[in-house]
Design a protein around this motif. Structure first.
Motif, PDB file in Angstrom:
ATOM      1  N   CYS A 139       0.809  -1.220   0.000  1.00 16.37           N
ATOM      2  CA  CYS A 139       0.000   0.000   0.000  1.00 16.37           C
ATOM      3  C   CYS A 139       0.841   1.269   0.000  1.00 16.37           C
ATOM      4  O   CYS A 139       0.403   2.300  -0.521  1.00 16.37           O
ATOM      5  CB  CYS A 139      -0.925   0.022   1.223  1.00 16.37           C
ATOM      6  N   THR A 288      -8.960  -0.179  -0.378  1.00 14.33           N
ATOM      7  CA  THR A 288      -7.675  -0.606  -0.928  1.00 14.33           C
ATOM      8  C   THR A 288      -7.845  -1.251  -2.294  1.00 14.33           C
ATOM      9  O   THR A 288      -8.660  -2.150  -2.476  1.00 14.33           O
ATOM     10  CB  THR A 288      -6.980  -1.596   0.014  1.00 14.33           C
ATOM     11  N   PHE A 353      -0.832   1.208  -5.990  1.00 14.36           N
ATOM     12  CA  PHE A 353      -1.915   1.338  -5.009  1.00 14.36           C
ATOM     13  C   PHE A 353      -2.828   2.502  -5.352  1.00 14.36           C
ATOM     14  O   PHE A 353      -2.379   3.548  -5.823  1.00 14.36           O
ATOM     15  CB  PHE A 353      -1.317   1.542  -3.612  1.00 14.36           C
TER      16      PHE A 353
END
Length: 357
Positions: A139, A288, A353
């Motif tokens: 991430c 996410t 990400f």
């Protein structure tokens, strides 16, 4: 040989079934020959992907020299992960978890059972820490850890920071024009741009990794459903797999072709207890979205040096190193399991990400 001898416990650890760690096992595996060091510090080599063309040579000429791609080498002392658990004399006199009321176990037998259970639980705690490190790498291209000296989860700690990009801006982050749950969101176009970012970096794109809520938004997106319904145009197959064959917390929704890359759609709901608030949190936070590929990272381990019963220092190269400390005055035996993991990229920008919700 004593039950608490370090080599005896190391042998037991090697035979233990590891905890389920989907992110670490798929995206940051360990090569025992290259990633386990006999020194306190580890050497991290990573490089950019290449898209060089071979030179075209004029007639009657031999060849054109091309340079080798450069790579970056950094030296790190991995953070020390060392959960420990005491064993009191009172623990040997009372029934353990799952033990029959009239089991007839002697204190010595119960001690061996508690040792095995403690090794398993301390190993699982360490594996969850590694799983979180991998999630933060995917991430954020780096991670920050709290290093405690006294009370775990308290207010006194030092931060261990590591990042694998230069400057203040993470080049592996894509910002969608609109959140995926907003009107006018262009989910398929966003995925295409994320794949293109990886292609320019010379990185492979095969996995689309999402938290459960983002996965639900994606598969219910009208634009993607319309593409899947077009006859004679195969852009994917959203057929979920049987979850019983998958690691805990993992769901596979099918595949989606994005700019020529067939992405397998993974949803991951694995969670951990926050060290400060004790609240349950997902390894992949809400919103996410990661485009990546297996083995884009690797988990490395520094050596562990500790004093043994003979009064001398001994150094062990391994992912888990046990130690027993004895307090004869208070009749306490403490089991410690030490690990020095470092999650690092194989190439620059291991995962692209986006915060999509």
């Amino acid at each position: 040989m004593s039950l608490y001898d370090t080599l005896t416990m190391l042998t037991a650890i090697q035979q233990m079934q590891p905890a389920t760690t989907f992110l670490r096992d798929r995206y940051a595996p360990t090569n025992p020959q290259q990633d386990i060091f006999s020194t306190k510090k580890v050497i991290v080599d990573y490089r950019k992907g290449t898209q060089k063309l071979a030179p075209v040579v004029a007639p009657r000429r031999g060849g054109i020299t091309v340079t080798r791609d450069s790579f970056k080498t950094t030296e790190w002392e991995p953070p020390k992960v060392a959960p420990q658990r005491p064993l009191y004399s009172d623990d040997l006199q009372q029934r353990g978890f799952g033990e029959a009321f009239m089991s007839g176990l002697t204190p010595e037998q119960r001690e061996g059972a508690l040792l095995g259970q403690d090794l398993i639980e301390l190993d699982e705690m360490t594996s969850r820490r590694e799983e979180l490190m991998v999630a933060q790498m995917l991430c954020g291209n780096g991670y920050t850890l709290r290093q405690y000296a006294d009370e775990y989860g308290g207010k006194k700690y030092e931060e261990f920071k590591i990042s694998f990009f230069e400057g203040n801006t993470n080049p592996a982050v894509y910002a969608p024009a609109k959140k995926w749950n907003a009107d006018g969101a262009a989910i398929y176009a966003d995925l295409g741009k994320m794949v293109d970012m990886r292609t320019k970096d010379g990185q492979a794109s095969s996995d689309l990794l999402l938290d459960p809520e983002s996965a639900d938004v994606l598969i219910n997106d009208p634009g993607i459903q319309k593409l899947l319904d077009i006859r004679r145009l195969t852009v994917g197959d959203l057929t979920p797999q049987d979850s019983s064959t998958l690691p805990e917390g993992v769901a596979v929704y099918g595949t989606l072709s994005v700019h020529g890359h067939m992405l397998t759609i993974y949803s991951y709901s694995g969670s951990y207890a926050d060290e400060s608030t004790k609240e349950s949190k997902q390894f992949l936070p809400r919103g996410t979205c990661i485009v990546t590929a297996p083995a884009s990272l690797h988990t490395m381990y520094g050596a562990v040096t500790q004093i043994e019963d003979d009064g001398h220092f001994h150094t062990y190269a391994g992912s888990r190193v046990p130690k027993v400390l004895v307090n004869e005055n208070d009749d306490i035996r403490t089991l410690r399991l030490t690990s020095c993991p470092l999650v690092a990229p194989v190439k620059f920008n291991p995962g692209t990400f986006a915060q999509v919700l």
